[in-house]
Design an enzyme around this catalytic site. Structure first.
Site, PDB file in Angstrom:
ATOM      1  N   GLU A  40      19.650 -36.366 -12.869  1.00 35.45           N
ATOM      2  CA  GLU A  40      18.725 -35.413 -13.492  1.00 35.45           C
ATOM      3  C   GLU A  40      19.503 -34.174 -13.945  1.00 35.45           C
ATOM      4  OE1 GLU A  40      14.401 -33.355 -12.453  1.00 35.45           O
ATOM      5  OE2 GLU A  40      15.772 -33.799 -10.802  1.00 35.45           O
ATOM      6  N   LYS A 114       9.711 -36.535 -17.776  1.00 37.07           N
ATOM      7  CA  LYS A 114       9.275 -36.487 -16.375  1.00 37.07           C
ATOM      8  C   LYS A 114       7.805 -36.090 -16.284  1.00 37.07           C
ATOM      9  CE  LYS A 114      10.637 -34.185 -12.025  1.00 37.07           C
ATOM     10  NZ  LYS A 114      11.617 -33.217 -11.455  1.00 37.07           N
ATOM     11  N   CYS A 155      13.350 -38.057 -10.424  1.00 40.50           N
ATOM     12  CA  CYS A 155      13.307 -37.227  -9.217  1.00 40.50           C
ATOM     13  C   CYS A 155      11.936 -37.237  -8.519  1.00 40.50           C
ATOM     14  CB  CYS A 155      13.765 -35.804  -9.562  1.00 40.50           C
ATOM     15  SG  CYS A 155      14.320 -34.852  -8.122  1.00 40.50           S
TER      16      CYS A 155
END
Length: 277
Positions: A40, A114, A155
Site C-alpha cells: 500500500e 480502496k 489493507c
C-alpha cells in the site's frame, strides 16, 4: 508460478521510493518471479496532508505509475502496484488510494480504489482518519491473468469478510492485500485475519507490506508492522517477510485452490437469512 512480495520502508519522497522499488522489482524478476507485488502507498507514506498535496500527482501524471508500468514491460512480468496515493478531481480535494494490476506489456489490466477507510482510535497516541484525506471506492474488482483470477483489496479491507467472499464467488483464486498496517493492530490481528480470509475463500492471500519507521520531511513519522505474508488456501503461512525491507519469493500452485474448495465447499453453501429485528 513464482510470486514476489516486496516489503518497503517508503518515505514521503515519491522519487526516492520509486528508485528503491524499481531496484527491488529488478531483483525479484531476476529470482524468477512472474508476479511481483508492492505494498500500500508505494509512492508516499506521509501523515501530512499539506505534504501530500505538494508531492502527489494525478494518475495521468504520476511518475511512480509510469516507472512501474515501464518496469513491468521491461521485465515481462505481472505487477501488482499495491496502491498509490493519487490526486483526484474531487471538489473536497481528497485523494484516491488506488491499486493497479499491470500486465507484461505495461498496460493497466485492472485498478481498484480502496473501499474501507481506516478511521480508528487504536489508543491515545495512535489515531487515524483515513477518510479525511482519501475518498472511498465502491467497486469490487477481479483481474484476469494467465495464472488465475486475482481479487484486489487494500489493507483495512482485510477486516471485511463479505468483500472477500464476493471476490471468491466471482472466481478469485488469489486475493491481494497490500498494506501499511499499524504495529499495534498488526501484532494482534495481522496473521489471523489473513489466514481467516484465505481459509474462508479457499484462496491464496498475498499481502506485501510496508515496514519500520518511515522517514518524514514534514509532519510526524509513521511506523508500520511489516511481515509481508503469503497464505495458502488451506490457511498455512507459506512465507513471512519479517520486519525489514526486502523481497520474499513464494511458489504458488493454483491447483491447491480447487483442492481446498472441494474439501470444504462453503462458498456454495450460502443460505438466506432473516433477522435480527
Amino acid at each position: 508460478m513464482r510470486a514476489a512480495l516486496l516489503q518497503l520502508n517508503a518515505s514521503d519522497d515519491p522519487d526516492a521510493n520509486l528508485l528503491t522499488t524499481l531496484s527491488m522489482v529488478k531483483r525479484a524478476a531476476g529470482e524468477g518471479a512472474g508476479f511481483i507485488l508492492t505494498p500500500e502507498v508505494t509512492n508516499c507514506v506521509s501523515s501530512s496532508r499539506n505534504h501530500q498535496h505538494s508531492v502527489l500527482q494525478t494518475q495521468g501524471q504520476d511518475r511512480t505509475l509510469t516507472g512501474l508500468r515501464d518496469a513491468a514491460a521491461r521485465h515481462g512480468i505481472w505487477l501488482l502496484i499495491g496502491s498509490l496515493a493519487l490526486k483526484t478531481d474531487d471538489p473536497d480535494g481528497r485523494f484516491a488510494n488506488r491499486s493497479f494490476m499491470i500486465d507484461p506489456d505495461g498496460s493497466i489490466a485492472a485498478f481498484y480504489d480502496k473501499i474501507h477507510m481506516f478511521d480508528v482510535d487504536v489508543d491515545a497516541q495512535e489515531t487515524y482518519r483515513e477518510s479525511a484525506g482519501f475518498r472511498p471506492g465502491s467497486r469490487a474488482v477481479v483481474a484476469d491473468t494467465p495464472f488465475g483470477k486475482v481479487g484486489l483489496t487494500v489493507c483495512y479491507d482485510i477486516r471485511f469478510p463479505h468483500l472477500h467472499r464476493r471476490l471468491a464467488q466471482a472466481g478469485a483464486e488469489i486475493v491481494t492485500a497490500p498494506a501499511a498496517f499499524s504495529p499495534v493492530t498488526g501484532a494482534a490481528h495481522w496473521h489471523p485475519l489473513l489466514q481467516a480470509r484465505a481459509i474462508e475463500c479457499g484462496a491464496y492471500v498475498l499481502a506485501p507490506a510496508q515496514c519500520g519507521t518511515h522517514a518524514a520531511s514534514r509532519g510526524p513519522s509513521r511506523s508500520t508492522y511489516g511481515h509481508s505474508l503469503a497464505v495458502a488456501p488451506w490457511g498455512e503461512v507459506l512465507a513471512d517477510g519479517g520486519e525489514v525491507q526486502g523481497v520474499t519469493c513464494v511458489d504458488l500452485d493454483i491447483g491447491e485452490v480447487a483442492k481446498a474448495r472441494k474439501r470444504v465447499p462453503s462458498l456454495q453453501h450460502d443460505r438466506p437469512i432473516t433477522g435480527p429485528a
